[in-house]
Design a protein around this motif. Sequence first.
Motif, mmCIF file in Angstrom:
data_model
loop_
_atom_site.group_PDB
_atom_site.id
_atom_site.type_symbol
_atom_site.label_atom_id
_atom_site.label_comp_id
_atom_site.label_asym_id
_atom_site.label_seq_id
_atom_site.Cartn_x
_atom_site.Cartn_y
_atom_site.Cartn_z
ATOM 1 N N ILE A 136 10.282 -34.590 -67.952
ATOM 2 C CA ILE A 136 10.233 -35.334 -69.069
ATOM 3 C C ILE A 136 11.738 -35.291 -69.763
ATOM 4 C CG2 ILE A 136 9.141 -34.652 -71.458
ATOM 5 C CD1 ILE A 136 6.868 -33.935 -70.179
ATOM 6 N N SER A 137 12.420 -34.269 -69.406
ATOM 7 C CA SER A 137 13.752 -34.110 -70.099
ATOM 8 C C SER A 137 14.650 -35.016 -69.685
ATOM 9 C CB SER A 137 14.415 -32.775 -69.672
ATOM 10 O OG SER A 137 14.577 -32.545 -68.254
ATOM 11 N N GLY A 138 14.370 -35.895 -68.434
ATOM 12 C CA GLY A 138 14.919 -36.871 -67.915
ATOM 13 C C GLY A 138 15.813 -36.482 -66.816
ATOM 14 N N ASP A 139 15.698 -35.141 -66.556
ATOM 15 C CA ASP A 139 16.479 -34.678 -65.098
ATOM 16 C C ASP A 139 15.819 -35.225 -63.828
ATOM 17 O OD1 ASP A 139 18.406 -33.524 -66.879
ATOM 18 O OD2 ASP A 139 17.291 -31.455 -66.740
ATOM 19 N N LYS A 140 16.386 -35.430 -62.810
ATOM 20 C CA LYS A 140 15.706 -36.018 -61.778
ATOM 21 C C LYS A 140 15.947 -34.760 -60.675
ATOM 22 C CE LYS A 140 16.233 -40.805 -62.567
ATOM 23 N NZ LYS A 140 16.742 -42.198 -62.019
ATOM 24 N N PHE A 141 15.004 -34.642 -59.740
ATOM 25 C CA PHE A 141 15.155 -33.671 -58.824
ATOM 26 C C PHE A 141 14.372 -34.170 -57.276
ATOM 27 C CE2 PHE A 141 11.711 -31.867 -60.839
ATOM 28 C CZ PHE A 141 10.707 -31.561 -59.751
ATOM 29 N N GLN A 142 14.572 -33.722 -56.575
ATOM 30 C CA GLN A 142 13.978 -34.168 -55.139
ATOM 31 C C GLN A 142 13.187 -32.857 -54.705
ATOM 32 O OE1 GLN A 142 15.854 -34.693 -51.070
ATOM 33 N NE2 GLN A 142 15.459 -36.661 -51.342
ATOM 34 N N TYR A 143 11.692 -33.045 -54.558
ATOM 35 C CA TYR A 143 11.097 -32.082 -54.268
ATOM 36 C C TYR A 143 10.749 -31.880 -52.804
ATOM 37 C CZ TYR A 143 6.579 -29.157 -53.947
ATOM 38 O OH TYR A 143 5.839 -28.122 -53.450
ATOM 39 N N VAL A 144 10.924 -30.959 -52.142
ATOM 40 C CA VAL A 144 10.743 -31.049 -50.731
ATOM 41 C C VAL A 144 9.738 -29.775 -50.277
ATOM 42 C CG1 VAL A 144 12.008 -30.641 -48.428
ATOM 43 C CG2 VAL A 144 13.093 -31.786 -50.019
ATOM 44 N N HIS A 145 8.975 -30.215 -49.541
ATOM 45 C CA HIS A 145 7.689 -29.151 -49.299
ATOM 46 C C HIS A 145 7.442 -29.208 -47.719
ATOM 47 C CE1 HIS A 145 4.127 -26.784 -49.559
ATOM 48 N NE2 HIS A 145 3.296 -27.948 -49.162
ATOM 49 N N VAL A 146 7.473 -28.167 -47.343
ATOM 50 C CA VAL A 146 7.377 -27.741 -45.835
ATOM 51 C C VAL A 146 6.128 -27.171 -45.898
ATOM 52 C CG1 VAL A 146 8.166 -26.913 -43.758
ATOM 53 C CG2 VAL A 146 9.783 -27.753 -45.209
ATOM 54 N N PRO A 147 4.875 -27.739 -45.448
ATOM 55 C CA PRO A 147 3.412 -27.165 -45.563
ATOM 56 C C PRO A 147 3.502 -26.479 -43.887
ATOM 57 C CG PRO A 147 3.383 -29.358 -44.856
ATOM 58 C CD PRO A 147 4.675 -29.133 -45.168
ATOM 59 N N LEU A 148 2.763 -25.348 -44.120
ATOM 60 C CA LEU A 148 2.190 -24.615 -42.675
ATOM 61 C C LEU A 148 0.845 -24.370 -43.154
ATOM 62 C CD1 LEU A 148 3.240 -23.419 -40.328
ATOM 63 C CD2 LEU A 148 3.641 -21.383 -41.377
ATOM 64 N N HIS A 149 -0.119 -24.900 -42.424
ATOM 65 C CA HIS A 149 -1.467 -25.168 -42.375
ATOM 66 C C HIS A 149 -2.197 -24.720 -41.184
ATOM 67 C CE1 HIS A 149 -2.309 -27.263 -46.443
ATOM 68 N NE2 HIS A 149 -1.086 -26.728 -46.590
#
Length: 344
Positions: free
Chosen positions: A256-269
């Motif tokens: 919402i603030s305008g900042d951008k970021f890349q979310y990286v998720h490594v699942p372990l199921h």
Amino acid sequence: MRKILLAILLLVPFLLTAQPDFREGYVINNHGDTLRGTIDYRGDLMMGSICRFLDPAGRIQEFSPDSIASYRFNDGKFYVSKDVEGHKFFLEYLVKGLVNLYYLRNDKGDFYFIDKEGERLSAITFTEEHRYDQGVRVNYRSTSHMGLLAYYMQDAPGIKKRVEDLKKPSRSNLMNLVKDYHNTIPGGKERLEFESKKRGFYIYPELVSGAIKYSQERIPDKYFFQNGVLAYIGLPSLSEKLYIKTGVMITQVKEISGDKFQYVHVPLHLAYVAPETYRVRPFVSISLLTPAYSAGVSVKVSKKVAIGAQGLINFNSNGLIFLIPSSLYNFSILGNVSIDLFKR
């Protein structure tokens, strides 16, 4: 959308356990006649007590260990009817030869048995428990299995030392011991058969793409694109239906603030997937690290390729017990394309 995902998570386990899995095989009745058809492939608990047989005419018959001598899946598991303490069960052949090794799972646990020509069927018993010796707690392990195994294999030179090294019997070390016995006895190799053939290491890569929505104050209430590569790593030593599901999921998010970021998720199921014999394969998984769950289905479009869809839902941990959810973190709907690199 969240309600739909939760409904899928509840429905898929039911579908996985409710559907039959008939595979080619045969039954040998008590008169020695062979009946060919397909047999419902289920867990060890069920297959030790009942054989569901589908004949070429489409009729399903249920055989108990009293009504047939044995049954077998083509190039697969082989079960034989044996009397165990006054009750008959279907024991799975692990090794067949001069010495025979069997396995049974019933409502009391896992058990191994041994016999040979001229000797009765005997249970390979083992006890491990904590005991107190003069007020000191010690770990006790029984050794009666060593004497039993040494007796059944006494005609093999040098096998006694191998038996003494077997401190705790298991499926793998018992099979290796019986194999070594047959390799020692003249003519033993020709009589040796491994009836339970486990598939080796295998992995299914899967490309996924779809939409993800976060339930976080700093992130807009909208969907973002999510892409990634997942991998299903087979666990044949436990079950052909169990997999470790892992990989990398990437999302570009604008706060919402305008900042951008890349979310990286490594699942372990840990995933439970319908058998390979199904054209439509539902699956469900649970995270080993966080309160997160997934469920979906894939449909084969060729021998090696399948397409499908899945939903994933992630929760925040309550902080005390990390696998207990406290509030929703995000949920996503993804399409997937999987490839079987190890198809035989």
